[in-house]
Each structure stands twice: as structure tokens, then as C-alpha cells.
Design a protein around this motif. Structure first.
Motif, PDB file in Angstrom:
ATOM      1  N   THR A 233      55.323  63.619 104.476  1.00  0.00           N
ATOM      2  CA  THR A 233      54.201  62.719 104.773  1.00  0.00           C
ATOM      3  C   THR A 233      53.281  63.336 105.823  1.00  0.00           C
ATOM      4  OG1 THR A 233      55.615  60.814 104.278  1.00  0.00           O
ATOM      5  CG2 THR A 233      53.585  60.389 105.500  1.00  0.00           C
ATOM      6  N   LYS A 234      53.867  63.936 106.836  1.00  0.00           N
ATOM      7  CA  LYS A 234      53.064  64.588 107.875  1.00  0.00           C
ATOM      8  C   LYS A 234      52.209  65.711 107.294  1.00  0.00           C
ATOM      9  CE  LYS A 234      56.142  63.923 111.879  1.00  0.00           C
ATOM     10  NZ  LYS A 234      56.964  64.656 112.867  1.00  0.00           N
TER      11      LYS A 234
ATOM     12  N   VAL B  24      49.257  64.292 105.443  1.00  0.00           N
ATOM     13  CA  VAL B  24      48.254  63.798 106.391  1.00  0.00           C
ATOM     14  C   VAL B  24      47.401  64.941 106.916  1.00  0.00           C
ATOM     15  CG1 VAL B  24      47.978  62.774 108.692  1.00  0.00           C
ATOM     16  CG2 VAL B  24      49.576  61.754 107.059  1.00  0.00           C
TER      17      VAL B  24
ATOM     18  N   LYS C 250      45.449  58.588 110.659  1.00  0.00           N
ATOM     19  CA  LYS C 250      46.749  58.015 111.003  1.00  0.00           C
ATOM     20  C   LYS C 250      46.725  56.490 111.014  1.00  0.00           C
ATOM     21  CE  LYS C 250      48.614  61.931 113.630  1.00  0.00           C
ATOM     22  NZ  LYS C 250      49.103  62.413 114.951  1.00  0.00           N
ATOM     23  N   HIS C 251      45.528  55.920 111.130  1.00  0.00           N
ATOM     24  CA  HIS C 251      45.448  54.456 111.144  1.00  0.00           C
ATOM     25  C   HIS C 251      45.497  53.858 109.734  1.00  0.00           C
ATOM     26  CE1 HIS C 251      41.293  54.537 109.710  1.00  0.00           C
ATOM     27  NE2 HIS C 251      41.012  55.429 110.655  1.00  0.00           N
TER      28      HIS C 251
ATOM     29  N   GLU D  37      51.569  53.673 108.143  1.00  0.00           N
ATOM     30  CA  GLU D  37      52.537  53.596 109.229  1.00  0.00           C
ATOM     31  C   GLU D  37      53.906  54.025 108.713  1.00  0.00           C
ATOM     32  OE1 GLU D  37      54.020  48.957 109.109  1.00  0.00           O
ATOM     33  OE2 GLU D  37      52.024  49.365 109.992  1.00  0.00           O
ATOM     34  N   PHE D  38      54.726  54.504 109.609  1.00  0.00           N
ATOM     35  CA  PHE D  38      56.132  54.724 109.288  1.00  0.00           C
ATOM     36  C   PHE D  38      56.893  53.447 109.624  1.00  0.00           C
ATOM     37  CE2 PHE D  38      54.954  59.260 110.004  1.00  0.00           C
ATOM     38  CZ  PHE D  38      55.419  59.774 108.802  1.00  0.00           C
TER      39      PHE D  38
ATOM     40  N   LEU E 119      57.958  59.886 116.826  1.00  0.00           N
ATOM     41  CA  LEU E 119      56.802  59.614 115.970  1.00  0.00           C
ATOM     42  C   LEU E 119      55.722  58.858 116.725  1.00  0.00           C
ATOM     43  CD1 LEU E 119      58.634  58.744 112.637  1.00  0.00           C
ATOM     44  CD2 LEU E 119      57.129  60.697 113.037  1.00  0.00           C
TER      45      LEU E 119
ATOM     46  N   GLN F 268      53.918  61.167 118.902  1.00  0.00           N
ATOM     47  CA  GLN F 268      53.045  62.056 118.137  1.00  0.00           C
ATOM     48  C   GLN F 268      51.793  61.340 117.631  1.00  0.00           C
ATOM     49  OE1 GLN F 268      55.680  63.557 115.100  1.00  0.00           O
ATOM     50  NE2 GLN F 268      56.973  64.630 116.570  1.00  0.00           N
TER      51      GLN F 268
ATOM     52  N   TYR G  57      51.736  58.496 115.694  1.00  0.00           N
ATOM     53  CA  TYR G  57      51.900  57.733 114.463  1.00  0.00           C
ATOM     54  C   TYR G  57      52.273  56.289 114.789  1.00  0.00           C
ATOM     55  CZ  TYR G  57      52.075  62.260 112.127  1.00  0.00           C
ATOM     56  OH  TYR G  57      51.767  63.508 111.659  1.00  0.00           O
ATOM     57  N   LYS G  58      51.847  55.378 113.932  1.00  0.00           N
ATOM     58  CA  LYS G  58      52.274  53.992 114.093  1.00  0.00           C
ATOM     59  C   LYS G  58      53.670  53.836 113.521  1.00  0.00           C
ATOM     60  CE  LYS G  58      50.914  49.188 113.681  1.00  0.00           C
ATOM     61  NZ  LYS G  58      49.805  48.255 113.468  1.00  0.00           N
TER      62      LYS G  58
END
Length: 310
Positions: free
Chosen positions: A238-239, A242, A249-250, A253-254, A268, A271, A273-274
Motif C-alpha cells: 500500500t505504501k 501511495v 494520505k488523506h 487509512e490503515f 504508521l 509516518q 498515515y491515518k
């Protein structure tokens, strides 16, 4: 030895244990001492609030779920509906960063579709008023079509409603295509029920590949997505997506389970990420716990580590 022990425990064994009524009853009796604050928030929502606040303070969003399903009493289904409404109102009153997750079988899906719509509309009227997202959890494949049908019916009238797609089902990709016109917020998971190979990929490698395909399609079409996984390979995939496609990133979410992979969750967030933590509560935690281990037996090591902390 610990890694070997985890690796030899089969998915089928955990699924078998999840349906053991004797163990389930025993777990209800001592669950508040063993599980609360470790893998579930508490025996009820008020006792879970302190844990949710702690998570929020650490930068985590939350979704809460009153454990329990397969309700066969109309009275109990209505009680669950009232409890869910009270939870939403408490989330607002306590200013918690939290969504609500629920299972349609807890609201009477196995009784009648009319009862579920009635109960869901009561919940959604309050959720819409306060702008609290309600996610309809996906259950076994036999209830998938009806669950999606109910979701579509509600999505026509409500904004703050989402649902779940299970990557191990052959139908998952087509289901997402059918839902695209609704521009839904979807949670993507691998799947945790024992399903026939006629409806679900029997091999983990095939599930993983399908999961990646679903993640990519969702992130590229711009509809908000929850990538719910503890799998490092899926997280890294996933990263990379992206970064390669410049995905904001908005826009996703993970999501991970309370009490599992807590260090990874923190990393995360650090870093940028949400991260949304799934915090279940209630005395019916045993079946939920076993299905999560069946989904990924390696989680056992993380759970044991968390549950032995003082």
C-alpha cells in the motif's frame, strides 16, 4: 519455538474453537479480567471510554463495535439498536474520535429484512445528525448479498454509512464495481469466516493477490478506503502504491485491531498515515478473538505479548 508454535496452528482449528459453546460461556465468565483493556475495550461501552481516550491522545482514530451476533429475538435486536444509539450519543458527548461498527445479525437480519431496515434507520438518523460514520460489518458469504442490498438501500438516504468487502470472496471485485456509483467508504479485509472453495479462494497466496488488486482499484478511483490488515507485506504494498501514484494520505487509512501490532500502529501514525483502531467491547469476545486468530494465526504472538503486560 514460539514462531514454530504459531505457524503450525491451523486456521481451521481457530475457526472450530470460535464455535465452541462451552469455551464461549467460560470466556464470558472470566473475559472481563483477561480481555478488557487488552483485546477488547471493556464489558460495555462506558468501561471502554478510558481506553478510547488513551488511543485518541496517541493520535489514533477508533471504531467501536458491541460484540454479539446472530440475534433471534426481536426484543434483543431492538435493545441492541437502542444501545448503538446511546453509543453514538456518548461518542459525541465525550468528544471521542470514533466511528461505530455493527453487524446486521445483531439487529435482526435473521429475523426479517424489514426489522433490520427499521433498526438501521433509527441508528442512521442519529448518526447523520451528529456526522458519525456507521460501518456495516460483513459476515459470512451467505449473508453477503443481503448485507450489500441493505447497505445500498440506506446509502441512498444517508451519507455517514459504510460497509466491508472481503478479499477472499471471488465476488469481491465485482461487488466493488457495483458499489462504485455510490462513492462509498469501504473497509477492505481479507476475511475471517470458514467458506467453501466454491465461493472463496482457498489459498492464502490467492487471497493476498486479490486483496492487493482491490486496494489498488480503490486507491486509484479516489473513494475513501480503510485498508484493514496486520500483514506487513500488504502494508508495504500500500505504501508503494501511495508513493508511485502520488495518492494523498488523506484519501485512505490503515485499520488494525486493538491490542495487536501496537508498535506497527504507532510507526504508521509517526509516518503520517491515518490509523484507525478497531475496539470491540462486550462479554461475547471469544468468537471474535478466535476468528481474528484464524484470519492470521501469527497474531497470537502479538496478543500473548500484549495480554501479559501489566
Amino acid at each position: 519455538m514460539g514462531v514454530f508454535f504459531v505457524s503450525v496452528i491451523s486456521r481451521d482449528l481457530f475457526l472450530y474453537l470460535s464455535n465452541n459453546k462451552t469455551l464461549n460461556r467460560a470466556a464470558q465468565n472470566w473475559g472481563s479480567n483477561i480481555a478488557s483493556g487488552k483485546i477488547v475495550g471493556g464489558i460495555d461501552f462506558p468501561s471502554s471510554i478510558k481506553f478510547i481516550k488513551e488511543l485518541n491522545e496517541q493520535g489514533f482514530s477508533v471504531t467501536v463495535d458491541h460484540l454479539g451476533e446472530f440475534v433471534t429475538s426481536e426484543e434483543i435486536a431492538r435493545e441492541r439498536t437502542k444501545e448503538c444509539i446511546q453509543t453514538i450519543e456518548t461518542i459525541v458527548a465525550q468528544r471521542l474520535d470514533s466511528h461505530v461498527s455493527l453487524k446486521l445479525t445483531s439487529l435482526g437480519l435473521d429475523i426479517s429484512k424489514e426489522l433490520v431496515f427499521e433498526n438501521m434507520r433509527k441508528i442512521m438518523d442519529i448518526a447523520e445528525k451528529y456526522k458519525i460514520m456507521v460501518t456495516i460489518d460483513m459476515e459470512d458469504e451467505t449473508r453477503c448479498e443481503e448485507t450489500l442490498s441493505i447497505f445500498k438501500g440506506l446509502k441512498a438516504d444517508y451519507t455517514y454509512i459504510s460497509t466491508v468487502i472481503q478479499a477472499y470472496l471471488y465476488r469481491a471485485e465485482q461487488d466493488i464495481r457495483n458499489l462504485n456509483s455510490y462513492e462509498p467508504f469501504l473497509r477492505l479485509v481479507k476475511g475471517a469466516y470458514k467458506e467453501s472453495p466454491t465461493v472463496a479462494f482457498p489459498k492464502k497466496a490467492d487471497v493476498d493477490e486479490n486483496y492487493k488488486k482491490l486496494i489498488k482499484s480503490r486507491l486509484l478511483n479516489g473513494h475513501y478506503t480503510g485498508v484493514a490488515t496486520h500483514d506487513d507485506a500488504i502494508i508495504e504494498y500500500t505504501k508503494r502504491l501511495v508513493e508511485e501514484y502520488k495518492i494523498p494520505k488523506h484519501s485512505f487509512e490503515f485499520q488494525m485491531l486493538y491490542g495487536m501490532r501496537t508498535q506497527t500502529q504507532k510507526e504508521l501514525v509517526n509516518q503520517g498515515y491515518k490509523m484507525r483502531v478497531y475496539v470491540p467491547y462486550g462479554i461475547d469476545w471469544y468468537g471474535y478473538f478466535m476468528r481474528r486468530l484464524a484470519e492470521r494465526p501469527a497474531n497470537l504472538a502479538f496478543v500473548l505479548k500484549g495480554m501479559t503486560k501489566k
